[in-house]
Design an enzyme around this catalytic site. Structure first.
Site, mmCIF file in Angstrom:
data_model
loop_
_atom_site.group_PDB
_atom_site.id
_atom_site.type_symbol
_atom_site.label_atom_id
_atom_site.label_comp_id
_atom_site.label_asym_id
_atom_site.label_seq_id
_atom_site.Cartn_x
_atom_site.Cartn_y
_atom_site.Cartn_z
ATOM 1 C CB ILE A 7 -1.077 0.115 1.038
ATOM 2 C CG1 ILE A 7 -0.155 0.103 2.456
ATOM 3 C CG2 ILE A 7 -2.216 -1.171 1.245
ATOM 4 C CD1 ILE A 7 -1.363 -0.343 4.053
ATOM 5 C CG ASN A 9 -0.881 4.002 3.701
ATOM 6 O OD1 ASN A 9 -0.352 2.799 2.888
ATOM 7 N ND2 ASN A 9 -1.556 5.291 4.523
ATOM 8 C CB CYS A 10 3.035 0.713 3.869
ATOM 9 S SG CYS A 10 4.131 -0.241 5.017
ATOM 10 C CG ASP A 11 6.776 4.614 7.006
ATOM 11 O OD1 ASP A 11 6.647 5.779 6.135
ATOM 12 O OD2 ASP A 11 6.458 4.765 8.834
ATOM 13 C CE LYS A 14 4.761 7.048 2.492
ATOM 14 N NZ LYS A 14 4.670 7.681 3.297
#
Length: 114
Positions: A7, A9-11, A14
């Site tokens: 997903i 927005n998952c760190d 990213k």
């Protein structure tokens, strides 16, 4: 082709995307939320990795499952739960074309792509 699942927005996702971009790895990003997943994908991931590896037991989604569901978890139950709640999949999930891996570690990606 390399596919990175997760997903946006998952760190950890990213970090993985940043690493792949920095190392000029040609990949496609597949967002569980916007692109969805299907039973064939989940069954393949479970067969390759096992539910214990694929299911993120540290996630909020896991903690929100009933105790009965968590205690009864097996491959068959994991398949249905992951289809309903794909955020339960440990991220990122990388399909390198040679195999699958979950999570992000710089050293693991270095070994895969160099």
């Amino acid at each position: 082709m390399v596919t990175l699942y997760g997903i946006k927005n998952c760190d950890s996702v990213k970090k993985a995307r940043k690493w792949l971009d920095a190392h000029d790895v040609d990949y496609r990003f597949h967002d569980f939320r916007s692109d969805g997943i299907n039973a064939q994908q989940v069954d393949g991931w479970l067969a390759a990795l096992g539910w214990e590896t694929l299911v993120n037991k540290r996630s909020t989604t896991w903690k929100q499952l009933s105790e009965t569901t968590r205690n009864a978890m097996d491959t068959k139950l994991a398949a249905s739960v992951l289809l309903e709640q794909p955020t339960l999949i440990k991220r990122p999930l990388l399909d390198s074309g040679k195999g699958l891996s979950v999570g992000f570690k710089d050293s693991d990606y270095q070994q895969l792509f160099t």
